[in-house]
Scaffold this motif. Sequence first.
Motif, PDB file in Angstrom:
ATOM      1  N   HIS A  64     -18.602 -25.271  -8.034  1.00 39.57           N
ATOM      2  CA  HIS A  64     -17.476 -25.072  -8.283  1.00 39.57           C
ATOM      3  C   HIS A  64     -16.365 -25.676  -7.234  1.00 39.57           C
ATOM      4  N   ASP A  65     -16.793 -25.822  -6.032  1.00 38.14           N
ATOM      5  CA  ASP A  65     -15.861 -26.445  -5.261  1.00 38.14           C
ATOM      6  C   ASP A  65     -16.007 -27.875  -5.425  1.00 38.14           C
ATOM      7  N   ARG A  66     -16.874 -28.470  -5.707  1.00 34.85           N
ATOM      8  CA  ARG A  66     -17.024 -30.069  -5.897  1.00 34.85           C
ATOM      9  C   ARG A  66     -16.380 -30.567  -7.243  1.00 34.85           C
ATOM     10  N   TYR A  67     -16.599 -29.745  -8.177  1.00 34.24           N
ATOM     11  CA  TYR A  67     -16.397 -30.209  -9.584  1.00 34.24           C
ATOM     12  C   TYR A  67     -15.437 -29.396 -10.415  1.00 34.24           C
ATOM     13  N   ILE A  68     -15.912 -27.952 -10.558  1.00 34.30           N
ATOM     14  CA  ILE A  68     -14.851 -27.354 -11.473  1.00 34.30           C
ATOM     15  C   ILE A  68     -13.496 -27.111 -11.039  1.00 34.30           C
ATOM     16  N   ARG A  69     -13.229 -26.709  -9.630  1.00 33.76           N
ATOM     17  CA  ARG A  69     -11.943 -26.114  -9.063  1.00 33.76           C
ATOM     18  C   ARG A  69     -11.350 -27.465  -9.062  1.00 33.76           C
ATOM     19  N   PRO A  70     -11.865 -28.687  -8.887  1.00 35.30           N
ATOM     20  CA  PRO A  70     -10.892 -29.816  -8.879  1.00 35.30           C
ATOM     21  C   PRO A  70     -10.490 -30.264 -10.146  1.00 35.30           C
ATOM     22  N   MET A  71     -11.521 -29.707 -11.157  1.00 32.85           N
ATOM     23  CA  MET A  71     -10.977 -30.241 -12.847  1.00 32.85           C
ATOM     24  C   MET A  71     -10.054 -29.122 -13.283  1.00 32.85           C
ATOM     25  N   ALA A  72      -9.502 -28.248 -12.567  1.00 31.25           N
ATOM     26  CA  ALA A  72      -8.562 -27.346 -13.451  1.00 31.25           C
ATOM     27  C   ALA A  72      -7.546 -27.868 -14.257  1.00 31.25           C
ATOM     28  N   ALA A  73      -7.120 -29.205 -13.693  1.00 26.04           N
ATOM     29  CA  ALA A  73      -6.106 -29.957 -14.693  1.00 26.04           C
ATOM     30  C   ALA A  73      -6.572 -30.221 -16.049  1.00 26.04           C
ATOM     31  N   TYR A  74      -7.839 -30.170 -16.209  1.00 22.58           N
ATOM     32  CA  TYR A  74      -8.547 -30.672 -17.398  1.00 22.58           C
ATOM     33  C   TYR A  74      -9.367 -29.397 -17.977  1.00 22.58           C
TER      34      TYR A  74
END
Length: 543
Positions: free
Chosen positions: A195-205
Amino acid sequence: MTEPVTPATPAETGTETTATPAVAPDVAARLDALQQAVDASKAHLDAEVLRPAADVTGRGAERLKLSGEHTIVALGGATGSGKSSLFNALADLEIAGTGVRRPTTTWALACAWGPDGATELLEWMGIPARHQVSRQSMLDRSSDDTRLDGLVLLDLPDHDSTEVSHHLEMERLLPYSDTLVWVLDPQKYADAAIHDRYIRPMAAYADVTIVVLNQIDRIPFDQRENALADLRRILTEEGLPDVTVIGVSAARGDGVDELKRELARRIRAKQASRERLGTELTAIASTIADTVGTAEVPGIGEADVRGLEDGLAGAAGVPDVVDSIGSVSRRRAVRTTTWPVARLFTRKDRSGEVTADESLTVTSLRRAQGVGVGGVQPAAAEQAVRDFADKAAVGMSRPWATAVRDTADARQREVVDTLDERLAGADLGLDRTPAGWYLLAALQWLLLLAGIGGVAWLVSMAFGQEWNPLAVVLAVAGLLGGTVLALVTRPFVLASARKRAARAEDVLRDVVRDVAGERVVEPLEGVVADYRRAREGLLVARG
């Protein structure tokens, strides 16, 4: 290990966004616009600021040139999430090894469902041929709504692997993906790592992301909806409230057809790649816009240019030189056109003034004013350039304002040297005496000769020559006429001297204007024009 850099969304940065147009610009046009922004900015801004844009324009342009019939879907997840089993279930083949039997996790595996063109696409992505499988010639038992023709499915290395190379491979391939499928398992679906490394930073997508809760068969049937609801709650808190969430059991087949239908829907729409690229364009353009600004600027006005020219003229001593020209011209005009006898009583040139026999060049006039040969004052000229740069940068963000000032600073010494050289060589036309002055001088001499002739005639009459009143007229007219002529013509002579000074000032001002335009105005207008091109490109690219 380096954290992946993901563009921030407008919501995260607090950027004020403009209303989305009714019809979003075509992705290709937005790519061109972002490339325009990069091209306009690269000579002025830090390359690191523009690097994400340069990367996406290069990658996006290539992607559009390659197979537009394929949709790239990447499966990402942790060890034990069942990602490889889901890969096999979607492909209806035993392609990816599961658990310890997987042949390698260093490279991604790829399975392509026709049409032609996937091989070229996979080569462009850097996936070795031995890790590519095509389903084009295989029997496909899928129903129409679950057929995946046009899909390129990637099984990425596990995100929690201890091998650095696995992380690098995963992060390398993520930007190529049109749709991202994150595979979670019931035990670790709330694991902070993914979540911290991938999913949360990809919120724009979020619009091109699917989250799959795999191994749902391990959850009691009556608790499955609660587990899915809890996952949706976590995703909402992380900024992905509308992301598609599907419960799947790759081992039993539960939910696999639902996932296939979702993928088929995106493939049939043939928008996955463009949506992914469009979303990335929006995020990157917004991030750059936040950094370098997109405010509308007034630019350089005529008043700003005149202020620069006045400042440089003052630094070059132009007003002093013009005053000296006016003073010398007036004295020379009077001396040339006055009664010749009066010239004998005229004082020589005053101290500090240019001598009558000296050429009226800018250098000599500067010397007369005590300015010296190198007459342009560097400090004053540089201040004029800096003031002009400050006006040109009004409204710009700090990076662009700095670029404007840096461009001006780089030209300061050049401005001083060029201005000094050209002013010293300027032809003021002062070595040519006006013909009217010569005509008046000739009349003065004729009158003087007439007066001398009349006096001589009167003297001769005193020694016995017959009296003739014409001699008196000739003597008086000749001796007094020159004085009267000088007084009558004095206003016209002085006006002529002023015109000479005005013409010389025009010449000097033209020199200053040319130097200011070439060395300062044009370069800074170029920076302002680049800013406007970059601004326009970012606004279009942002969508």
